[in-house]
Design an enzyme around this catalytic site. Structure first.
Site, mmCIF file in Angstrom:
data_model
loop_
_atom_site.group_PDB
_atom_site.id
_atom_site.type_symbol
_atom_site.label_atom_id
_atom_site.label_comp_id
_atom_site.label_asym_id
_atom_site.label_seq_id
_atom_site.Cartn_x
_atom_site.Cartn_y
_atom_site.Cartn_z
ATOM 1 N N ASP B 123 0.851 -1.182 0.000
ATOM 2 C CA ASP B 123 0.000 0.000 0.000
ATOM 3 C C ASP B 123 0.890 1.237 0.000
ATOM 4 O OD1 ASP B 123 -2.465 1.281 -0.001
ATOM 5 O OD2 ASP B 123 -2.553 1.395 2.175
ATOM 6 N N HIS B 130 -3.761 14.035 0.471
ATOM 7 C CA HIS B 130 -4.061 13.183 1.624
ATOM 8 C C HIS B 130 -2.958 13.290 2.679
ATOM 9 C CE1 HIS B 130 -5.125 9.709 4.056
ATOM 10 N NE2 HIS B 130 -3.965 9.144 3.796
ATOM 11 N N GLU B 196 -10.393 3.951 3.294
ATOM 12 C CA GLU B 196 -9.489 4.685 2.404
ATOM 13 C C GLU B 196 -9.852 4.280 0.983
ATOM 14 O OE1 GLU B 196 -5.347 4.278 3.599
ATOM 15 O OE2 GLU B 196 -5.727 5.618 5.304
ATOM 16 N N GLU B 198 -9.076 3.890 -2.666
ATOM 17 C CA GLU B 198 -7.805 3.767 -3.367
ATOM 18 C C GLU B 198 -7.997 3.084 -4.720
ATOM 19 O OE1 GLU B 198 -4.727 1.998 -1.035
ATOM 20 O OE2 GLU B 198 -5.365 2.986 0.833
ATOM 21 N N ASP B 230 -9.243 0.328 1.726
ATOM 22 C CA ASP B 230 -8.270 -0.060 2.746
ATOM 23 C C ASP B 230 -8.838 0.340 4.115
ATOM 24 O OD1 ASP B 230 -5.891 -0.697 4.070
ATOM 25 O OD2 ASP B 230 -5.058 1.294 3.718
ATOM 26 N N ARG B 234 -8.350 3.762 13.158
ATOM 27 C CA ARG B 234 -7.402 4.860 13.415
ATOM 28 C C ARG B 234 -6.853 4.854 14.837
ATOM 29 N NH1 ARG B 234 -6.036 5.821 8.318
ATOM 30 N NH2 ARG B 234 -7.808 6.495 7.054
ATOM 31 N N GLN B 237 -4.293 2.055 14.975
ATOM 32 C CA GLN B 237 -3.154 2.457 14.141
ATOM 33 C C GLN B 237 -2.268 3.498 14.833
ATOM 34 O OE1 GLN B 237 -4.451 4.010 10.341
ATOM 35 N NE2 GLN B 237 -2.389 4.594 9.698
ATOM 36 N N LYS B 250 -4.777 -2.042 10.080
ATOM 37 C CA LYS B 250 -5.099 -2.238 8.661
ATOM 38 C C LYS B 250 -5.366 -3.704 8.313
ATOM 39 C CE LYS B 250 -3.741 1.982 7.126
ATOM 40 N NZ LYS B 250 -4.502 2.825 6.192
ATOM 41 N N THR B 254 -9.100 -5.754 3.731
ATOM 42 C CA THR B 254 -8.919 -4.830 2.611
ATOM 43 C C THR B 254 -9.832 -5.337 1.499
ATOM 44 O OG1 THR B 254 -6.590 -4.570 3.227
ATOM 45 C CG2 THR B 254 -7.238 -3.798 1.033
ATOM 46 N N GLU B 358 -10.034 12.571 7.020
ATOM 47 C CA GLU B 358 -9.885 13.886 6.382
ATOM 48 C C GLU B 358 -11.222 14.586 6.248
ATOM 49 O OE1 GLU B 358 -7.201 13.972 2.757
ATOM 50 O OE2 GLU B 358 -7.570 11.840 3.021
#
Lengths: 411, 411
Positions: B123, B130, B196, B198, B230, B234, B237, B250, B254, B358
């Protein structure tokens, strides 16, 4: 038994009857045919051929007549126990001698291959001595351990596709390097090629996604152990690793030993892990576990034949059961062939450290080798060999074999 | 052609003749039989059956009559081109209609599976918008980008074994959480479950260990693209990721879209990447590449059916060719089925950001959804769907399908 029989192996041999490690081999006569083998003395038992010759069950024959360990890994602990009992009988009982003796291949005539198809590869950071020494080198004056270190076994995913078997040459990697003094990164071969002497744990029985493996169930999933050399390019690593961790500084090659020693062979090596000074969360609490999950495995690291370190695995802060419980606590599934490694094995004494970055204090205090050469990090042509042994039953010792690799110049 | 023929697909359909994405499906009649398929209009061409019915070569039939994309991935670009030409002919030429029409399965009747066996999963972190927004949230007042960010595409390895196909439920992961205010970590279900959005790149042709893939050779190795979610916890993480990067935050899941769009279908989507303000090292220098490696792919993110973001892939700082050149610059080998993802796709505007962290400024400014609900992070039962389209030839558009997943409560 004839003393020159391949089955005449002393019970205290490193690859004796208490060990029976699994690997994959081929012979010069049939170089394309990979076969499952069991190391015994100076020979390899051709496991599939022995199963057929001894009239083993179809199920057991199918698991052993395979080009990799993966079918056996997937079969689970009850089958692992049955297979180990069968192998022991084949190698030791008079009734099987005539059938088995012709299925012994001299190890010197065999080529070793990767013993299993690596599914996911995870590398931990489980030695307090290693983590603290690295912290002292790079952050002198501050706390040598990150704040999370004693709460969880820190780990990350590595590249499964570049795991290679012992003996595979390692090409010096190129990449971006930048020291704090450089205004911008440069490109070229690493100047700080290092090793990490580690123990690897091979996962057998899978677990489903969305569930976790309790610490007490670790032995239902862990099949056995191998030796790992986690080759590391320190200059590439130090520039790239903030914020998402090591990547190209590690992913060029990871070497493993050809023989996977079953967990069953390490019963006499079980020891209490070192005292911990931080209360673990319940899912990591291994206090009172019987048998304990520490392993008294003695590693030796040789550089161009010279013994440079004796890392003691018994000194590791986190055990394999804690690593596995942590790896799956978020519901991550396990697959047969998953490999998780301990991270550098380092003890408290200087000559028990498992990486050159520690042994040479980041290259500032080079090793003086008996042949008059000096090494901060590895030079082209250098060969690194990691070996290990562990206590077996009744005063014997179990051998883990070796993981070896020679450095080739960058392309 | 009859207007109700499954082959009567307008040329400007998202899954029209200019697209022809590959996937793996099964039907209710034969749930255990996984087959390679090609999406076309509202149907799936059973690729193996079509190859047999049209009298294709044995080589081509073997590649298409397979339970996964991997054999075709391994075959390399010249074969990919031949297969695409054959598929185009089967779906459009009158001479093949009678043979092909019965091999079309309604998409509504099919179950999608993971289209390829994932080898290694990497990844990246390739969106400047971002990375800079995350930097501003967590390190206000300091440089929002790490010092290495504009010199190399930062990446790390993820867990290949927990990549799942769109539609697979995602169980809320448990783990260690600690906010800066907590004296010690606690254990429990994540409170900050995020997505996420992607783009993923699927590697076909392998490369040997010890060599590198030049940027200009990227298209010889990259077969196609898929959408990736993904999923990220948080709080897990942020506590675990120093110093070795994201791990359990993570690795629980996925998700990928079921249809792999061939790179050939994206010829009209190639655009110049954004202007860069840092001189790249030569191995990453894509200036003047023809066609350029930027991709004008428009993503949309929906939460419980409500459009919450439109991330533009064309705004990505690093291209897939740069990611692949970097990934292999140290000699890391490629295998068919390697998947590398872009990292969160975010544009410069608030409603073009590809992650809730975000979009909600780390939960401080919840999204107000049209149904009157508010979301900082995901709640149990929430469903996230990411879709994307790209320009096709002559004013048409190519669809990338969707990747969708619903959150299940923690066990």
């Amino acid at each position: 038994m004839r003393p020159d029989s391949p089955l005449a192996v002393p019970s205290d041999a490193l690859f004796g009857v208490h060990n029976l490690p699994y690997g994959v081999f081929s012979t010069a006569a049939e170089p394309g045919r990979r076969r499952l083998g069991v190391a015994y003395g100076e020979h390899i038992l051709d496991a599939g051929a022995a199963a057929r010759a001894t009239g083993a069950s179809a199920e057991l024959t199918a698991l052993l007549d395979a080009p990799s360990l993966n079918p056996l890994l997937a079969a689970g602990r009850p089958v692992w126990t049955r297979v180990r009992a069968a192998l022991t009988a084949w190698l030791t009982a008079d009734e099987h001698r005539a059938a088995v003796e012709p299925r012994m291949v001299p190890r010197a005539d065999a080529t070793s291959h990767l013993p299993f198809d690596v599914a996911d590869y995870v590398d931990f950071y489980a030695s307090e001595h290693h983590a603290a020494t690295v912290g002292r080198i790079f952050r002198p004056g501050s706390d040598p351990l990150p704040p999370n270190w004693k709460h969880l076994p820190i780990g990350y995913h590595g590249r499964a596709g570049t795991v290679v078997v012992s003996g595979t040459p390692v090409v010096r990697p190129c990449g971006q390097r930048k020291t704090p003094a450089d205004p911008a990164p440069g490109y070229g071969p690493t100047r700080r090629l290092d090793i990490e002497a580690e123990l690897g744990f091979v996962v057998g029985a899978p677990s489903p996604q969305g569930s976790r493996v309790a610490l007490a169930d670790a032995d239902e999933h862990v099949f056995g152990v191998c030796l790992v050399n986690d080759w590391s390019a320190r200059d590439i690593q130090s520039w790239e690793y903030v914020p998402l961790g090591p990547f190209l500084g590690k992913s060029f090659a990871t070497s493993v030993s050809p023989w996977v020693v079953p967990l069953d062979a390490l019963a006499a090596a079980r020891v209490e892990p070192p005292a911990r000074d931080t209360e673990p969360l319940p899912y990591l609490d291994d206090r009172g576990a019987r048998p304990p999950y520490g392993l008294d495995i003695a590693l030796e690291v040789r550089l161009n034949g010279h013994l440079v370190s004796r890392p003691p695995f018994a000194a590791m802060y986190w055990t394999y059961a804690q690593m596995l419980a942590h790896l799956t606590v978020n519901g991550a599934s396990l697959r047969p062939g998953d490999l998780f490694a301990s991270g550098t094995v380092s003890g408290p004494e200087p000559r028990t450290r498992g990486a050159l970055i520690e042994l040479t204090w980041n290259g500032e205090r080079p090793l003086e080798l008996p042949d008059g050469t000096r090494r901060g990090f590895l030079e082209d042509g250098d060969e690194v060999t990691i070996t290990a042994t562990a206590p077996g039953p009744a005063g014997t010792r179990i051998g883990l074999g070796e993981v070896s690799g020679r450095v080739r110049p960058a392309h």
